[in-house]
Write an enzyme that holds these catalytic residues in place. Structure first.
Site, PDB file in Angstrom:
ATOM      1  N   LYS A 239       0.741  -1.195   0.062  1.00  0.00           N
ATOM      2  CA  LYS A 239      -0.371   0.047   0.186  1.00  0.00           C
ATOM      3  C   LYS A 239       0.907   1.153  -0.002  1.00  0.00           C
ATOM      4  CE  LYS A 239      -4.293  -1.911   2.220  1.00  0.00           C
ATOM      5  NZ  LYS A 239      -4.490  -1.357   1.569  1.00  0.00           N
ATOM      6  N   ARG A 313     -10.468 -11.140   0.837  1.00  0.00           N
ATOM      7  CA  ARG A 313     -11.256 -12.091   0.138  1.00  0.00           C
ATOM      8  C   ARG A 313     -10.882 -13.712   0.637  1.00  0.00           C
ATOM      9  NH1 ARG A 313     -11.251  -8.899  -4.991  1.00  0.00           N
ATOM     10  NH2 ARG A 313     -11.181  -7.194  -3.440  1.00  0.00           N
TER      11      ARG A 313
HETATM   12  N1  BES Z   1      -8.391  -3.450   3.960  1.00  0.00           N
HETATM   13  C1  BES Z   1      -8.101  -3.345   2.554  1.00  0.00           C
HETATM   14  C2  BES Z   1      -9.905  -2.611   2.176  1.00  0.00           C
HETATM   15  C3  BES Z   1     -10.111  -1.144   2.937  1.00  0.00           C
HETATM   16  C4  BES Z   1      -9.546   0.476   2.598  1.00  0.00           C
HETATM   17  C5  BES Z   1     -10.537  -0.943   4.434  1.00  0.00           C
HETATM   18  C6  BES Z   1      -9.724   1.380   3.447  1.00  0.00           C
HETATM   19  C7  BES Z   1     -10.774   0.052   5.135  1.00  0.00           C
HETATM   20  C8  BES Z   1     -10.026   1.195   4.005  1.00  0.00           C
HETATM   21  C9  BES Z   1      -8.407  -4.334   1.553  1.00  0.00           C
HETATM   22  O1  BES Z   1      -7.569  -5.756   2.475  1.00  0.00           O
HETATM   23  C10 BES Z   1      -7.680  -3.862  -0.041  1.00  0.00           C
HETATM   24  O2  BES Z   1      -6.538  -3.908   0.314  1.00  0.00           O
HETATM   25  N2  BES Z   1      -8.935  -3.849  -0.887  1.00  0.00           N
HETATM   26  C11 BES Z   1      -8.199  -3.263  -1.982  1.00  0.00           C
HETATM   27  C12 BES Z   1      -8.340  -3.913  -3.017  1.00  0.00           C
HETATM   28  C13 BES Z   1      -8.226  -4.208  -4.325  1.00  0.00           C
HETATM   29  C14 BES Z   1      -6.478  -4.675  -4.658  1.00  0.00           C
HETATM   30  C15 BES Z   1      -8.827  -4.507  -5.217  1.00  0.00           C
HETATM   31  C16 BES Z   1      -8.913  -2.137  -2.534  1.00  0.00           C
HETATM   32  O3  BES Z   1      -9.663  -1.560  -2.092  1.00  0.00           O
HETATM   33  O4  BES Z   1      -7.988  -0.759  -2.749  1.00  0.00           O
HETATM   34 ZN    ZN Z   2      -5.498  -5.036   1.172  1.00  0.00          ZN
END
Ligand code: BES
Ligand code: ZN
Ligand code: ZN
Length: 465
Positions: A239, A313
């Site tokens: 991230k 997921r």
């Molecule tokens: N934990 C995150 C989702 C999230 C983002 C929760 C912001 C709370 C606040 C999840 O694991 C994630 O990183 N999802 C990605 C998915 C993408 C890579 C398809 C996202 O939402 O960017």
């Molecule tokens: Zn994630």
């Protein structure tokens, strides 16, 4: 602020005024001198009158919850001990209790200077026979919500997968729940290789946590599954620095299921409840799983990893399989801070609800709990977006749209045919955590979905067997 149902003679009276009730001429004149016009959220304390006036738009629960949050915060700054409020309609109890208990929550665990408990008491008065039971039930749910908040707010180095498992054990002991914990080896033995891949690069290895509340002759059985990413760095699909901050909250789904089973067991509801938590830390080292890896989940489905940040997921996939194998239940609900896309779709105040059963989705949206829910619809075209050329499915969609739904459709691959209409997925990424207060939520974790589920399960416990 403590809430009791006993009376107090010395207490300061709390009086509510809407524009409509703000009519009595003398009082109006006096209050107007002090600039009080019964506007929503307005407060006025008159020591001579021994009264705390609160303005509100109407007597709806959503209004009262916010108004009592404001009241409780202001009263906590004053130097009086007892307040009393005559409640006219018992249907407002939960809102008032939540406003006070959730609105005055603060997390000071890591502060050198702790918040002082001033031991302020709000005496709620009402003549109904079962009033103290109703207040007590509302307190159980509000306190369980704060319990969830504290678990989520804990710093990730102190709430790793084994810490979370220990918290579950502690809860099991105090609330007489059954508790099973699987460690990394047992997770491998169960062929949960999708979850295993996500957690294996951390020094804090993954855990599967199963708690069960089993009343004697339950009218229903409910399975609650929680995403417990005690930290989500994104893994090798790292991230960006600013998005990583707050990712300790990626365990909010798991902590919510703990809050739910705490509330339900304390309410003594006649519903059997199982919580299954996939606890893992998404980190990087030489053993980290990577884009291009293909993982085989517990049910044999092969998953092409295209982004290691879509890890929730992968964890839920195996935990859902495990939960369905272990328990035959009437409802299967999963709770997860799953996608940023859910916030894009619904805003950050609303829980995204997804699943096949329109009836069940309607039942949820018509459960008044003070929490916002919004349903996001499946369709066969979105389903095609997670097809893979090299495996059964891919862990991300091939286009950046509808991400909350494609994530849910991914999970659908791990729901057994006979359970399709029993399952709902709750994406709590938006409302689980806030950096600016809203409603009865303060900075940090909100305990999202605990109130909603406590209410929902309370409702189904009353249905015919
Ligand atoms: N934990 C995150 C989702 C999230 C983002 C929760 C912001 C709370 C606040 C999840 O694991 C994630 O990183 N999802 C990605 C998915 C993408 C890579 C398809 C996202 O939402 O960017
Ligand atoms: Zn994630
Ligand atoms: Zn995540």
């Amino acid at each position: 602020m403590k809430i009791v149902t006993s009376k107090s003679k010395k207490a300061i009276n709390v009086i509510l005024h809407t524009q409509k009730t703000f009519k009595k001429e003398n009082e109006k004149k006096l209050l107007k001198e002090f600039g009080f016009e019964a506007k929503d959220g307005q407060t006025l304390f008159l020591q001579n009158e021994n009264t705390f006036f609160l303005g509100c738009e109407d007597f709806e629960n959503d209004t009262l919850r916010a108004v009592f949050s404001t009241f409780a915060k202001e009263a906590s700054k004053m130097n009086f001990k007892n307040y009393s409020f005559k409640l006219e309609d018992v249907k407002n109890i939960s809102a008032i209790v939540e406003g006070v208990v959730l609105g005055t929550y603060s997390f000071d665990y890591y502060k050198s200077e702790k918040n002082k408990d001033k031991n302020i008491i709000l005496h709620l008065e009402n003549s109904s026979k079962n009033f103290s039971k109703l207040v007590n039930d509302a307190l159980i749910v509000a306190n369980a919500t704060n319990y969830t908040r504290t678990l989520v707010n804990m710093a990730p180095q102190e709430m790793n997968p084994s810490d979370l498992a220990n918290e579950a054990k502690k809860l099991a002991k105090t609330n007489s729940l059954e508790c099973t914990i699987l460690d990394e080896k047992e997770i491998e033995k169960e062929k949960m290789m999708s979850m295993h891949a996500v957690g294996r690069a951390s020094i804090h290895k993954p855990r599967l946590i199963h708690l069960a509340y089993k009343p004697k002759n339950p009218s229903k059985v409910v399975t609650l599954v929680g995403k417990g990413l005690t930290y989500d760095s994104g893994g090798l699909s790292l991230k960006p620095a600013t998005s990583m901050v707050t990712m300790k909250m990626d365990k909010a789904g798991a902590c919510a299921t703990l809050g739910m089973i705490k509330a339900i067991s304390e309410l003594g509801l006649n519903v059997e409840v199982h919580t299954f938590i996939g606890a893992a830390e998404n980190m990087v080292d030489g053993s980290a799983y990577k884009p291009d890896d293909i993982l085989i989940a517990k049910n044999g489905v092969s998953i092409e990893v295209r982004n290691t940040d879509a890890e929730g997921r992968l964890v839920l996939a195996d935990v859902l399989c495990y939960a369905q194998e272990k328990v035959k239940s009437d409802y299967i609900f999963d709770f997860a801070t799953l996608t940023g896309a859910c916030m894009v779709a619904l805003g950050s105040y609303t829980i995204g609800v997804m699943g096949h059963s329109s009836k069940l989705k309607h039942q949820i949206s018509s459960t008044p709990s003070g929490e916002f829910t919004g349903s996001l619809p499946f369709n066969k075209h979105l389903k095609k977006m997670i097809k893979s050329d090299v495996a059964d499915i891919s862990n991300i969609g091939n286009r950046p749209y509808g991400g909350a739904i494609t994530a849910a459709l991914f999970l659908d691959n791990f729901i057994e045919e006979k359970n399709k209409n029993k399952w709902l997925h709750f994406d709590i990424a938006g409302p689980a955590y806030t950096e600016s207060p809203w409603d009865c939520n303060v900075f940090g974790a909100t305990g999202a979905s605990v109130r909603l589920m406590s209410k929902f399960i309370k409702n189904i416990s009353k249905e015919e067997i």
